[in-house]
Design a protein around this motif. Structure first.
Motif, PDB file in Angstrom:
ATOM      1  N   VAL A  58      50.624  39.033  48.635  1.00  0.00           N
ATOM      2  CA  VAL A  58      50.503  39.615  47.309  1.00  0.00           C
ATOM      3  C   VAL A  58      51.910  39.919  46.803  1.00  0.00           C
ATOM      4  O   VAL A  58      52.774  40.336  47.578  1.00  0.00           O
ATOM      5  CB  VAL A  58      49.588  40.874  47.358  1.00  0.00           C
ATOM      6  CG1 VAL A  58      50.201  41.968  48.217  1.00  0.00           C
ATOM      7  CG2 VAL A  58      49.268  41.402  45.974  1.00  0.00           C
TER       8      VAL A  58
ATOM      9  N   ILE B 224      44.585  28.111  33.959  1.00  0.00           N
ATOM     10  CA  ILE B 224      45.494  26.962  33.968  1.00  0.00           C
ATOM     11  C   ILE B 224      45.197  26.047  32.778  1.00  0.00           C
ATOM     12  O   ILE B 224      46.102  25.598  32.071  1.00  0.00           O
ATOM     13  CB  ILE B 224      45.371  26.174  35.297  1.00  0.00           C
ATOM     14  CG1 ILE B 224      45.954  26.997  36.454  1.00  0.00           C
ATOM     15  CG2 ILE B 224      46.077  24.825  35.193  1.00  0.00           C
ATOM     16  CD1 ILE B 224      45.745  26.367  37.831  1.00  0.00           C
TER      17      ILE B 224
ATOM     18  N   GLY C 240      51.309  42.681  42.239  1.00  0.00           N
ATOM     19  CA  GLY C 240      49.890  42.742  42.603  1.00  0.00           C
ATOM     20  C   GLY C 240      49.141  41.453  42.360  1.00  0.00           C
ATOM     21  O   GLY C 240      47.922  41.455  42.269  1.00  0.00           O
ATOM     22  N   ALA C 241      49.852  40.327  42.251  1.00  0.00           N
ATOM     23  CA  ALA C 241      49.184  39.037  42.071  1.00  0.00           C
ATOM     24  C   ALA C 241      49.068  38.326  43.418  1.00  0.00           C
ATOM     25  O   ALA C 241      49.883  38.542  44.313  1.00  0.00           O
ATOM     26  CB  ALA C 241      49.962  38.179  41.080  1.00  0.00           C
ATOM     27  N   VAL C 242      48.056  37.471  43.539  1.00  0.00           N
ATOM     28  CA  VAL C 242      47.890  36.678  44.753  1.00  0.00           C
ATOM     29  C   VAL C 242      49.058  35.701  44.884  1.00  0.00           C
ATOM     30  O   VAL C 242      49.452  35.064  43.903  1.00  0.00           O
ATOM     31  CB  VAL C 242      46.561  35.887  44.710  1.00  0.00           C
ATOM     32  CG1 VAL C 242      46.437  34.957  45.907  1.00  0.00           C
ATOM     33  CG2 VAL C 242      45.382  36.838  44.647  1.00  0.00           C
TER      34      VAL C 242
ATOM     35  N   VAL D  88      45.926  31.762  42.802  1.00  0.00           N
ATOM     36  CA  VAL D  88      44.591  32.365  42.732  1.00  0.00           C
ATOM     37  C   VAL D  88      43.544  31.364  43.228  1.00  0.00           C
ATOM     38  O   VAL D  88      42.650  31.696  43.999  1.00  0.00           O
ATOM     39  CB  VAL D  88      44.263  32.796  41.278  1.00  0.00           C
ATOM     40  CG1 VAL D  88      42.785  33.157  41.127  1.00  0.00           C
ATOM     41  CG2 VAL D  88      45.140  33.978  40.862  1.00  0.00           C
ATOM     42  N   VAL D  89      43.703  30.118  42.791  1.00  0.00           N
ATOM     43  CA  VAL D  89      42.724  29.085  43.134  1.00  0.00           C
ATOM     44  C   VAL D  89      42.832  28.701  44.611  1.00  0.00           C
ATOM     45  O   VAL D  89      41.842  28.746  45.348  1.00  0.00           O
ATOM     46  CB  VAL D  89      42.912  27.839  42.238  1.00  0.00           C
ATOM     47  CG1 VAL D  89      41.998  26.701  42.683  1.00  0.00           C
ATOM     48  CG2 VAL D  89      42.643  28.197  40.773  1.00  0.00           C
TER      49      VAL D  89
ATOM     50  N   GLN E 137      41.995  43.530  40.684  1.00  0.00           N
ATOM     51  CA  GLN E 137      43.255  43.660  39.963  1.00  0.00           C
ATOM     52  C   GLN E 137      43.128  44.517  38.707  1.00  0.00           C
ATOM     53  O   GLN E 137      44.097  45.143  38.293  1.00  0.00           O
ATOM     54  CB  GLN E 137      43.805  42.272  39.615  1.00  0.00           C
ATOM     55  CG  GLN E 137      44.383  41.564  40.843  1.00  0.00           C
ATOM     56  CD  GLN E 137      44.786  40.129  40.580  1.00  0.00           C
ATOM     57  OE1 GLN E 137      44.082  39.398  39.887  1.00  0.00           O
ATOM     58  NE2 GLN E 137      45.913  39.724  41.127  1.00  0.00           N
TER      59      GLN E 137
ATOM     60  N   ALA F 196      44.270  30.088  47.213  1.00  0.00           N
ATOM     61  CA  ALA F 196      44.104  31.128  48.246  1.00  0.00           C
ATOM     62  C   ALA F 196      42.640  31.333  48.598  1.00  0.00           C
ATOM     63  O   ALA F 196      42.323  31.934  49.622  1.00  0.00           O
ATOM     64  CB  ALA F 196      44.719  32.449  47.779  1.00  0.00           C
TER      65      ALA F 196
ATOM     66  N   TRP G 139      46.190  40.920  49.996  1.00  0.00           N
ATOM     67  CA  TRP G 139      46.409  42.086  49.123  1.00  0.00           C
ATOM     68  C   TRP G 139      45.835  43.357  49.717  1.00  0.00           C
ATOM     69  O   TRP G 139      46.156  44.452  49.259  1.00  0.00           O
ATOM     70  CB  TRP G 139      45.836  41.843  47.725  1.00  0.00           C
ATOM     71  CG  TRP G 139      44.382  41.432  47.680  1.00  0.00           C
ATOM     72  CD1 TRP G 139      43.881  40.166  47.746  1.00  0.00           C
ATOM     73  CD2 TRP G 139      43.235  42.290  47.573  1.00  0.00           C
ATOM     74  NE1 TRP G 139      42.511  40.174  47.675  1.00  0.00           N
ATOM     75  CE2 TRP G 139      42.077  41.461  47.561  1.00  0.00           C
ATOM     76  CE3 TRP G 139      43.072  43.673  47.460  1.00  0.00           C
ATOM     77  CZ2 TRP G 139      40.788  41.970  47.467  1.00  0.00           C
ATOM     78  CZ3 TRP G 139      41.774  44.169  47.363  1.00  0.00           C
ATOM     79  CH2 TRP G 139      40.656  43.325  47.373  1.00  0.00           C
TER      80      TRP G 139
ATOM     81  N   GLN H 285      36.600  33.244  41.697  1.00  0.00           N
ATOM     82  CA  GLN H 285      38.071  33.281  41.769  1.00  0.00           C
ATOM     83  C   GLN H 285      38.631  31.912  41.400  1.00  0.00           C
ATOM     84  O   GLN H 285      39.578  31.800  40.618  1.00  0.00           O
ATOM     85  CB  GLN H 285      38.492  33.690  43.194  1.00  0.00           C
ATOM     86  CG  GLN H 285      39.988  33.709  43.412  1.00  0.00           C
ATOM     87  CD  GLN H 285      40.364  34.369  44.731  1.00  0.00           C
ATOM     88  OE1 GLN H 285      39.649  35.230  45.245  1.00  0.00           O
ATOM     89  NE2 GLN H 285      41.503  33.986  45.283  1.00  0.00           N
ATOM     90  N   VAL H 286      38.015  30.871  41.956  1.00  0.00           N
ATOM     91  CA  VAL H 286      38.470  29.503  41.694  1.00  0.00           C
ATOM     92  C   VAL H 286      38.330  29.150  40.210  1.00  0.00           C
ATOM     93  O   VAL H 286      39.276  28.687  39.574  1.00  0.00           O
ATOM     94  CB  VAL H 286      37.682  28.493  42.565  1.00  0.00           C
ATOM     95  CG1 VAL H 286      37.938  27.061  42.116  1.00  0.00           C
ATOM     96  CG2 VAL H 286      38.059  28.671  44.034  1.00  0.00           C
TER      97      VAL H 286
ATOM     98  N   ARG I 188      51.224  31.087  39.345  1.00  0.00           N
ATOM     99  CA  ARG I 188      50.433  32.303  39.551  1.00  0.00           C
ATOM    100  C   ARG I 188      48.943  31.957  39.654  1.00  0.00           C
ATOM    101  O   ARG I 188      48.237  32.438  40.539  1.00  0.00           O
ATOM    102  CB  ARG I 188      50.652  33.276  38.384  1.00  0.00           C
ATOM    103  CG  ARG I 188      49.857  34.576  38.508  1.00  0.00           C
ATOM    104  CD  ARG I 188      49.975  35.384  37.218  1.00  0.00           C
ATOM    105  NE  ARG I 188      49.360  36.698  37.317  1.00  0.00           N
ATOM    106  CZ  ARG I 188      48.055  36.946  37.155  1.00  0.00           C
ATOM    107  NH1 ARG I 188      47.218  35.958  36.924  1.00  0.00           N
ATOM    108  NH2 ARG I 188      47.600  38.181  37.236  1.00  0.00           N
ATOM    109  N   GLU I 189      48.468  31.112  38.759  1.00  0.00           N
ATOM    110  CA  GLU I 189      47.035  30.777  38.756  1.00  0.00           C
ATOM    111  C   GLU I 189      46.696  29.781  39.865  1.00  0.00           C
ATOM    112  O   GLU I 189      45.615  29.832  40.454  1.00  0.00           O
ATOM    113  CB  GLU I 189      46.609  30.226  37.396  1.00  0.00           C
ATOM    114  CG  GLU I 189      46.862  31.184  36.235  1.00  0.00           C
ATOM    115  CD  GLU I 189      46.125  32.520  36.387  1.00  0.00           C
ATOM    116  OE1 GLU I 189      45.081  32.555  37.051  1.00  0.00           O
ATOM    117  OE2 GLU I 189      46.625  33.528  35.844  1.00  0.00           O
TER     118      GLU I 189
END
Lengths: 418, 418
Positions: free
Chosen positions: A138, B83, A142-144, A68-69, B99, A71, A98, B75-76, A64-65
């Motif tokens: 997404v 993490i 609702g998470a990236v 985020v990084v 979010q 993307a 999203w 975001q990064v 999941r994280e």
């Protein structure tokens, strides 16, 4: 009004000067009267950098994280392309995964589930250009989400299918799909057109121009793809359905070759089991644990023993799965009762691919004969409707590709020197 | 259970090793029984890099797309910190501005309108840690918004207010707020505590530790802020309401100084208009066009002329607005009928700040006397309830700051050398 998706890869987006060149191409298509959605990759090297940061942060990083990084790379390039297009007087806006949304199945190597095109329809109604980061979507929470490496090709094709585009153009750092690797055969020819099925065979055995997944998706939606260069103005290679290709051939290219291209893949390892007892269920007992371990067995050859005598079984697995395969086989060795597990990674799979071979006998025969004339020993053979593959010792790779390329009439005509 | 917001600036997040140190601090607070939300900046230099890319893409970049690009830096880092925390066995997740959501008023220098804390309440219920990118929110149209440079401080304070935190800790690359710039006065002392009002005066005149906006927001919600170092384990400076500060002083620090600190600001330019006619409405006619042009006039001195004779008017404007100011004044020059516009950028505003001065006469007098003793000419004066400022020639900056720091008893006690 024609609708198109234009997709630009990482080398095409590497830096503002290149993004400006991309914007010029987009402008040209928009001014030619197309409704345009643009899908972009991150700048070349950026995704690698972000993946590396995740790995350094924790060896077992949370998908999941991670998403985020990683993307963020495409987020940056889509914003920059929108700014550049606006600077040229075009009405362009970026829309993240999203924001559309592009619904995806999960994390890190997600599948696209569906794409809502309401926002895009509104953009097109207002003569706008939508810039969309590839590789991302997404989740239902609702998470990236990201789609796995090379996923921007799949983003582009999925978007083209969702918005019922007339075509999807993939701009990259090569100018098309070739009959074989031009580093091995300087006379390799750029193909004007290949079918989805041929492209899938060529991609999975070495021609890494497009993410295989995106070709499968294009085939499913019958979406015409074109692979072409970001850096040069010349026609690329169209990837289309067989009906379209055949219609096209009758019109323009009566002498189209039966074989489309020669691919090779060094990513196979050969496994040989000796002294296999001649009893029912032996082969099944060998492949069942490999299948359970998700190991993809490809070419299989079994020597035909005299009744009651032990036989030899040879097959290939991906080199990355070899150690795992041997471990699984060792577990069942005593139960099955074979003698030895021999392995060889110095092998290569060479394939001749072409939809034309369905209606042509003698394709395989020509391959075996051509290789035999050069004294190249064939270790295993596998065929499909549109492909003949042989496993040979790796040292013969270049020779085999070259002689087959010539034998099937694929060499470009050379200019005569006076 | 106590609730806290921890905010880490760009130098604290610059690279995985530093992010690991940040994670250790977060872990300590979580294990001490706090519910923790962490707000992070982009890695040092990253926002500058992204802003530069936008500028190169188009001189007049669209704020909507600018926000898409520059928000990626946080975001990064938020994904990487999540993490890293997970790698230490903590239940951490990142939540982007869109979010939560963090609703913001517009683009590029947006205001925070409100923050939905439902997601955060759920995270805390599950003993989780929320990692939130600073500097970003989402507009009512669902677009990414950013809050203006330094906005992560404001994100942290707004979040602390929304989640009714007990305190908000701002980790940065300095270890607190000093009585003056330690590069000028080596004996400057770190303050244990300042009031919001003092911090606002110190920040706006040069002590750039915290975004001014975030201090104003903390004052409005009476949210105790602490500024402290990411790199050292020592107490920082608390920024609190006056009631809290006075209570604290009575308990622990009877001898608190009347003056809290000496600030200086070289960002002022002096404008002098000569030969102004002595008639009603002249001064109003000069400042009206400047106000309309959004130019912030600060210190104003008018010479007192003999009745009927022309006078001289001096005032300061931000150096960045000087050219604009002169242009506006030239437009009204003939209508008002003054002689000349003289400008001088070689000036500095030096201020003594302290809530204690309200109940102490003689603060301004001491300033004038101290400067006069060194032969420093005062060009203009302005005072507020908690501040006395003078405009002096820029070459005297360091001397003035040093002598005032000593005169108001702010010098740290020096260790005796044997």
């Amino acid at each position: 009004m024609p609708r198109i998706v234009m997709k630009f890869g990482g080398t095409s987006m590497a830096g503002i000067e290149r993004i400006r060149a991309v914007a010029e191409r987009v402008k040209r298509e928009a001014e030619a009267g197309n409704q345009v959605a643009v899908v972009v990759s991150a700048m070349a090297g950026e995704t690698d950098r972000l993946v590396q940061l995740c790995k350094e942060a924790a060896a077992l990083y949370d998908p999941r994280e991670y998403d985020v990084v990683v993307a963020s790379g495409e987020q940056v390039t889509s914003g920059l392309l929108a700014i550049t297009l606006q600077g040229m007087g075009l009405n362009a806006k970026s829309y993240m995964g999203w924001q559309l949304p592009i619904r995806a199945s999960g994390h890190s190597a997600a599948l696209i589930e569906n794409i809502d095109v309401d926002v895009l329809e509104r953009v097109f109604d207002e003569q706008g250009i939508a810039v969309i980061p590839g590789f991302q979507g997404v989740t239902s929470e609702g998470a990236v989400a990201t789609l796995g490496r090379g996923g921007s090709d799949t983003s582009a094709v999925a978007l083209a299918a969702a918005m019922k585009a007339d075509r999807c153009d993939i701009y990259t750092d090569v100018d098309g799909v070739y009959t074989t690797d031009p580093r091995i055969v300087p006379h390799a020819r750029k193909l004007d057109m290949v079918t989805y099925e041929e492209m899938l065979e060529l991609a999975s055995v070495g021609a890494k121009v497009l993410q295989t997944r995106s070709v499968g998706l294009a085939m499913r939606y019958n979406m015409p793809l074109t692979v072409l260069s970001s850096f040069e103005d010349k026609p690329g290679t169209m990837i289309v359905g067989e009906d379209f290709a055949l219609g096209h051939i009758e019109e323009s290219d009566m002498e189209r070759n039966v074989i489309t291209g020669i691919a090779h893949d060094k990513n196979e390892a050969m496994v040989t089991l000796t002294g296999l007892p001649d009893k029912a269920g032996t082969v099944a007992a060998i492949f069942a644990p490999l299948a359970e371990a998700n190991i993809n067995v490809d070419m299989i050859v079994q020597s035909v023993p005299r009744a009651g005598e032990p036989s030899v079984l040879t097959f290939t697995v991906p080199t990355a799965s070899l150690a795992h395969s041997v471990a699984e086989l060792n577990k069942v060795k005593s139960a099955i009762g074979f003698d030895e597990i021999l392995t060889d990674t110095n092998v290569v799979k060479v394939s001749a691919v072409g939809v034309g071979m369905r209606s042509n006998a003698g394709i395989a025969a020509k391959m075996f004969q051509t290789l035999a004339e050069r004294g190249i020993n064939i270790l295993a053979i596998t065929t499909s409707e549109i492909k003949v593959s042989v496993l040979i010792p790796e040292e013969y790779t270049e020779l085999a590709v070259r002689v087959l390329h010539t034998a099937y009439g694929l060499d470009a005509e050379q200019e005569l020197t006076q």
